[in-house]
Design a protein around this motif. Structure first.
Motif, PDB file in Angstrom:
ATOM      1  N   CYS A  30       1.085  -1.420  -0.040  1.00 31.79           N
ATOM      2  CA  CYS A  30      -0.167  -0.036   0.032  1.00 31.79           C
ATOM      3  C   CYS A  30       1.463   1.346  -0.190  1.00 31.79           C
ATOM      4  CB  CYS A  30      -0.771  -0.003   1.032  1.00 31.79           C
ATOM      5  SG  CYS A  30      -1.661   1.212   1.247  1.00 31.79           S
ATOM      6  N   CYS A  57      -5.832   0.221   2.281  1.00 29.24           N
ATOM      7  CA  CYS A  57      -5.834  -1.499   2.295  1.00 29.24           C
ATOM      8  C   CYS A  57      -6.229  -2.172   3.587  1.00 29.24           C
ATOM      9  CB  CYS A  57      -4.269  -1.706   2.730  1.00 29.24           C
ATOM     10  SG  CYS A  57      -3.208  -0.967   4.121  1.00 29.24           S
ATOM     11  N   LYS A  62      -1.296  -4.559   1.923  1.00 31.58           N
ATOM     12  CA  LYS A  62      -1.378  -4.729   0.726  1.00 31.58           C
ATOM     13  C   LYS A  62      -2.470  -4.712   0.204  1.00 31.58           C
ATOM     14  CE  LYS A  62       2.313  -7.585   0.850  1.00 31.58           C
ATOM     15  NZ  LYS A  62       3.694  -7.218   0.354  1.00 31.58           N
ATOM     16  N   ARG A  63      -2.363  -4.256  -1.345  1.00 29.43           N
ATOM     17  CA  ARG A  63      -3.766  -4.208  -2.282  1.00 29.43           C
ATOM     18  C   ARG A  63      -3.128  -4.578  -3.469  1.00 29.43           C
ATOM     19  NH1 ARG A  63      -4.417   2.858  -2.425  1.00 29.43           N
ATOM     20  NH2 ARG A  63      -6.387   1.403  -4.208  1.00 29.43           N
TER      21      ARG A  63
END
Length: 83
Positions: A30, A57, A62-63
């Motif tokens: 992210c 996120c 994490k994205r």
């Protein structure tokens, strides 16, 4: 015109590298929380403390990458159109 033709192989190579990256690792860190999942805050003494969970996120850090998101959207549209 020759400059454009000379740039096409380089752009094609970069595109294929990004496609491979999205296939191998669909999630990236992210950008807002830099992968921590929360914002860092400082107290009055200047020490770092954990802040609120990241809203982008949802605290995971994490994205999904843009290329993978587009691929998922196109695959879902294709599946719905061929039923």
């Amino acid at each position: 015109m020759t400059d454009v033709l000379a740039a096409i192989p380089g752009l094609l190579f970069l595109t294929l590298c990004y496609v491979a990256l999205c296939a191998v690792s669909p999630f990236g860190t992210c950008r807002k929380c830099r992968g921590f999942g929360f914002q860092l805050k400082t107290n009055r003494r200047g020490q770092l403390r954990r802040g609120k969970d990241c809203r982008r996120c949802d605290g995971y850090g994490k994205r999904i990458r843009l290329g993978r998101w587009l691929y998922n959207r196109a695959a879902r549209l294709h599946d719905q159109g061929t039923r």
